[in-house]
Design an enzyme around this catalytic site. Structure first.
Site, PDB file in Angstrom:
ATOM      1  N   ARG A  84      -1.601  18.217  -1.926  1.00 43.97           N
ATOM      2  CA  ARG A  84      -2.130  19.572  -1.751  1.00 43.97           C
ATOM      3  C   ARG A  84      -1.923  20.318  -3.066  1.00 43.97           C
ATOM      4  O   ARG A  84      -0.847  20.822  -3.356  1.00 43.97           O
ATOM      5  CB  ARG A  84      -1.386  20.257  -0.601  1.00 43.97           C
ATOM      6  CG  ARG A  84      -1.996  21.567  -0.132  1.00 43.97           C
ATOM      7  CD  ARG A  84      -1.000  22.325   0.737  1.00 43.97           C
ATOM      8  NE  ARG A  84       0.022  22.960  -0.098  1.00 43.97           N
ATOM      9  CZ  ARG A  84       1.280  23.137   0.266  1.00 43.97           C
ATOM     10  NH1 ARG A  84       1.717  22.700   1.424  1.00 43.97           N
ATOM     11  NH2 ARG A  84       2.139  23.749  -0.548  1.00 43.97           N
ATOM     12  N   HIS A 106      -0.146  26.172   0.457  1.00 43.45           N
ATOM     13  CA  HIS A 106      -0.528  25.855   1.832  1.00 43.45           C
ATOM     14  C   HIS A 106      -1.646  26.768   2.314  1.00 43.45           C
ATOM     15  O   HIS A 106      -2.579  26.325   3.000  1.00 43.45           O
ATOM     16  CB  HIS A 106       0.691  26.001   2.747  1.00 43.45           C
ATOM     17  CG  HIS A 106       0.383  25.841   4.194  1.00 43.45           C
ATOM     18  ND1 HIS A 106       0.162  24.615   4.781  1.00 43.45           N
ATOM     19  CD2 HIS A 106       0.253  26.761   5.187  1.00 43.45           C
ATOM     20  CE1 HIS A 106      -0.093  24.780   6.068  1.00 43.45           C
ATOM     21  NE2 HIS A 106      -0.041  26.065   6.335  1.00 43.45           N
ATOM     22  N   TYR A 152       9.309  26.761  -3.834  1.00 37.31           N
ATOM     23  CA  TYR A 152       9.840  25.490  -3.338  1.00 37.31           C
ATOM     24  C   TYR A 152       9.320  24.256  -4.078  1.00 37.31           C
ATOM     25  O   TYR A 152       9.793  23.153  -3.811  1.00 37.31           O
ATOM     26  CB  TYR A 152       9.524  25.333  -1.844  1.00 37.31           C
ATOM     27  CG  TYR A 152       8.051  25.383  -1.488  1.00 37.31           C
ATOM     28  CD1 TYR A 152       7.257  24.234  -1.548  1.00 37.31           C
ATOM     29  CD2 TYR A 152       7.452  26.562  -1.079  1.00 37.31           C
ATOM     30  CE1 TYR A 152       5.910  24.273  -1.226  1.00 37.31           C
ATOM     31  CE2 TYR A 152       6.102  26.609  -0.748  1.00 37.31           C
ATOM     32  CZ  TYR A 152       5.337  25.464  -0.816  1.00 37.31           C
ATOM     33  OH  TYR A 152       3.997  25.507  -0.496  1.00 37.31           O
TER      34      TYR A 152
END
Length: 344
Positions: free
Chosen positions: A245, A249, A258
């Site tokens: 990805r 998100h 993160y």
């Protein structure tokens, strides 16, 4: 944050795609990439309240959807399968209407497009796919359900129950897990015991196939083989497409909290569009003139869809009440009267 390098491809392999097919699928991937960029811009401009990007997953989606028979098979998507919709010929203005919050699930026709309504429930499309597949078999037809879900959804109970039922009843389903390495902000190693989704297939009595999800030809071949197996009565298959990805998100996510930028740079070298182009150039399927024409053609298509969804009229507010029950209910009629008084 430790740097997590892309895994070395392990894997189901495939030779080059036929030239005509490679060119068609490349155009679809490129249009999806450009439309994804336009959709993010629409969210930033306030046209979309939110949007989930598919950047980096174009090969996994186009390659698998292109293997389907649009006359018989049926896709069950999550909220990220825009390139699957594009490949199956879904009305993309109607598809993106869901992201603009004009209509839950989209304004396209699922029956004619063979693409179920957009499903935002994590793992939700998987049991739906199994149910449809069993109904298809009971009706004596040969359609196969293709169910999409992510690595995070693979930890949901719905997914386990659906795959177990499919294995027990030998349902004609192809489960496509796009393992993009991150379940929102949680990496694979913290939520997939054993490190492999495909390895779980043995417990459900079905083959599990791991494929390089950024290799268009490999995804297409693995899905085609699984579809043929299901259509011949061989039952379900679980395909784990290893991809990445590339974007957050969703447009409300911040990967800097993160994810290590070095990891993102490492995966950028495996960009599926760059790899598809390199494979076509190596096989002689396309030249510089083709890529220049594709760039202009796909950009124009993405802009037409962008303008179409931006200008789409909002549905009447009465739809809130007209499509709830088949027969009018007294309590709904009362709610409608209150609403009508408030909007006067």
């Amino acid at each position: 944050m430790p740097t997590r390098e892309p895994p070395a491809p392990r894997l189901h392999r495939a030779g080059p795609l036929p030239a005509d097919l490679a060119r068609r699928l490349y155009r679809l991937m490129l249009t999806a990439r450009m439309l994804d960029t336009e959709a993010i811009a629409l969210q930033r401009q306030g046209v979309f309240p939110a949007y989930v990007s598919l950047r980096g997953q174009e090969a996994a989606q186009v390659g698998s959807a292109a293997a389907m028979d649009p006359e018989r098979d049926f896709a069950f998507p999550t909220y990220r399968e825009m390139a699957v919709a594009l490949t199956l010929g879904v009305d993309m203005v109607g598809y993106l209407a869901s992201h603009r919050a004009l209509w839950h699930g989209g304004l396209y026709n699922p029956l004619t497009s063979r693409f179920a309504p957009i499903n935002a429930v994590v793992g939700g499309p998987v049991p739906h796919a199994v149910g449809w597949a069993l109904g298809e078999r009971l009706a004596g037809r040969t359609g196969v359900a293709v169910s999409y879900f992510g690595d995070g959804a693979s930890s949901e109970g719905d997914v386990h129950e659906a795959m177990n039922l499919a294995g027990v009843l030998n349902a004609p389903v192809v489960f496509v897990c796009q393992n993009n390495r991150w379940a929102l902000s949680v990496p694979n190693e913290r939520q997939i015991a054993g490190g492999s989704v495909a390895a779980r297939a043995a417990g459900y009595g079905m083959p599990g196939v791991t494929v390089d999800g950024d290799d268009l030809a490999a995804v297409h071949e693995a899905t085609r083989t699984a579809l043929e197996r299901a259509r011949a009565g061989g039952g379900p298959t679980l395909i784990e497409a290893l991809t990445y990805r590339a974007n957050p998100h969703s447009t409300s996510d911040d990967t800097s909290r993160y994810r290590d930028p070095a990891e993102e740079r490492a995966w950028a070298d495996r960009d599926p569009l760059l790899r598809a182009r390199a494979a076509m150039e190596a096989s002689g399927a396309a030249d510089a003139a083709f890529f220049a024409a594709a760039e202009a053609e796909c950009r124009a298509a993405a802009e037409r869809i962008r303008d179409g969804v931006s200008a789409a009229p909002e549905p009447p507010g009465t739809d809130l009440f007209d499509h709830v029950f088949r027969e009018p209910a007294p309590h709904l009629a009362a709610q409608r009267r209150v609403w009508e008084e408030e909007v006067r």
